[in-house]
Scaffold this motif. Structure first.
Motif, mmCIF file in Angstrom:
data_model
loop_
_atom_site.group_PDB
_atom_site.id
_atom_site.type_symbol
_atom_site.label_atom_id
_atom_site.label_comp_id
_atom_site.label_asym_id
_atom_site.label_seq_id
_atom_site.Cartn_x
_atom_site.Cartn_y
_atom_site.Cartn_z
ATOM 1 N N GLY A 302 0.810 -1.108 -0.104
ATOM 2 C CA GLY A 302 -0.082 -0.071 0.103
ATOM 3 C C GLY A 302 0.851 1.404 -0.154
ATOM 4 N N HIS A 303 2.237 1.177 0.224
ATOM 5 C CA HIS A 303 3.132 2.332 0.168
ATOM 6 C C HIS A 303 4.094 2.471 -0.781
ATOM 7 C CE1 HIS A 303 1.704 3.967 4.233
ATOM 8 N NE2 HIS A 303 1.319 2.806 4.658
ATOM 9 N N GLY A 304 4.469 1.228 -1.257
ATOM 10 C CA GLY A 304 5.514 1.166 -2.269
ATOM 11 C C GLY A 304 6.771 0.728 -1.452
ATOM 12 N N GLY A 305 7.713 1.708 -1.259
ATOM 13 C CA GLY A 305 8.930 1.376 -0.478
ATOM 14 C C GLY A 305 9.150 2.249 0.703
ATOM 15 N N PHE A 306 10.001 2.043 1.376
ATOM 16 C CA PHE A 306 10.213 3.035 2.614
ATOM 17 C C PHE A 306 10.709 4.518 2.115
ATOM 18 C CE2 PHE A 306 10.935 -1.025 4.578
ATOM 19 C CZ PHE A 306 10.454 -0.814 6.027
ATOM 20 N N LEU A 307 11.544 4.632 1.102
ATOM 21 C CA LEU A 307 11.597 5.888 0.723
ATOM 22 C C LEU A 307 10.329 6.723 0.183
ATOM 23 C CD1 LEU A 307 13.839 8.041 0.242
ATOM 24 C CD2 LEU A 307 14.018 7.007 -2.093
#
Length: 330
Positions: A302-307
């Motif tokens: 749901g967010h992609g990656g941490f960055l």
């Protein structure tokens, strides 16, 4: 007489059976109606999720769930045991530096991921125990470590005469990861370790989160005018206006009730966060466009990656630290 009683009993039994079949049919009909309604609600929910995801590029339920998990972990580390913020920060640095280095490698930069991750984690403890000076010295040591590692790699016969290898580009990419993730993020650790700094760290994070939420809600509801269509088509000026309004309100409230500062200090902090968060968001979008990818990674559902979650936070860290030095670092 016996036959009459038997006929009556048989008739009563038949009525009971018919009544039972009718009741069972009605129950099954009701169950079928309920199931159809549930399926209809599920279909509408999936359709709504699909529309939202198409418009904002994220799976909202998953994004909210993992956002809350990270948020509670952050709150616990800041409010109860600030030393735990080092572990929280180290974990974020590990994942973020690794995924950014991997994305750059995907684009053809031979970034040495192992030394980049080691050097990134290496700034956390010096930043916490020795402040900004410790952070800068750890960053320079990490940059030297990454450089030496890459030079040693260049001694391999397979790379020595490879025309596709650009040593200067690889070194610049590696140091960029170290500066973008570890150096910027390290100022949050420096601020948290200072007396009362954990509340400033929490305040600036809340403001940046409010900026994201305000831009999301306002953009989803009223967004029509693209802000930077060639960089990030989904960002609108209406969303930006909502982000500004929410951030300024949050800044004033946080300054008065959490930081114990004048209301205008909250405006200063919020104004700085609005600029840096927006620039950071657009910068990461430009970076992904340049690399030809949608998300830096897919580690956070749901967010992609941490960055993808830290794009607004990392550039805002140093601005928040400067505001802290000006008003709260005495």
């Amino acid at each position: 007489m016996a036959d009459g009683r038997n006929d009556e009993a048989s008739t009563a039994t038949d009525r009971i059976r018919r009544t039972a079949r009718t009741a069972r049919g009605e129950v099954e009909g009701r169950i079928h109606e309920v199931e159809e309604r549930i399926h209809d609600i599920e279909a509408r929910a999936r359709e709504m999720d699909a529309r939202i995801e198409k418009r904002v590029g994220r799976n909202l339920p998953k994004a909210l769930f993992f956002g809350l998990v990270l948020g509670f972990a952050l709150l616990f580390s800041l409010i109860f045991v600030t030393e735990l913020f080092m572990l929280f920060g180290a974990a974020l640095v590990v994942f973020t530096s690794y995924e950014l280095a991997s994305a750059l490698r995907f684009a053809g930069r031979d970034v040495p991921r192992i030394p980049v991750v080691i050097a990134s984690v290496g700034v956390i403890a010096p930043a916490y125990y020795f402040g900004a000076a410790g952070l800068w010295w750890a960053f320079l040591a990490g940059a030297a470590f990454v450089t030496v590692w890459r030079l040693v790699e260049q001694l391999r016969p397979s790379l020595r005469n490879d025309p596709a290898v650009s040593l200067s580009t690889d070194l610049a990419a590696g140091i960029f990861v170290l500066a973008y993730v570890a150096l910027l993020g390290g100022f949050a650790v420096v601020m948290t370790a200072a007396e009362g700094g954990e509340w400033w760290t929490l305040a600036y994070l809340i403001i940046v989160i409010c900026i994201d939420i305000g831009a999301y809600v306002s953009g989803l509801s009223f967004g029509k005018t693209p802000m930077a269509p060639k960089i990030s088509p989904k960002k609108t000026w209406e969303g930006f206006a909502g982000a500004v309004a929410v951030a300024l309100l949050a800044g004033v409230l946080l300054a008065i009730f959490m930081l114990g500062e004048a209301w205008w200090v909250g405006l200063v902090l919020a104004g700085a966060m609005i600029v840096t968060a927006t620039v950071g968001d657009l910068t990461e979008s430009l970076l992904k466009r340049d690399l030809g990818i949608k998300d830096i990674s897919t580690w956070l559902p749901g967010h992609g990656g941490f960055l993808d979650r830290l794009d607004s936070i990392l550039p805002s860290t140093i601005a928040a630290y400067l505001v802290f030095l000006a008003f709260g670092g005495s």
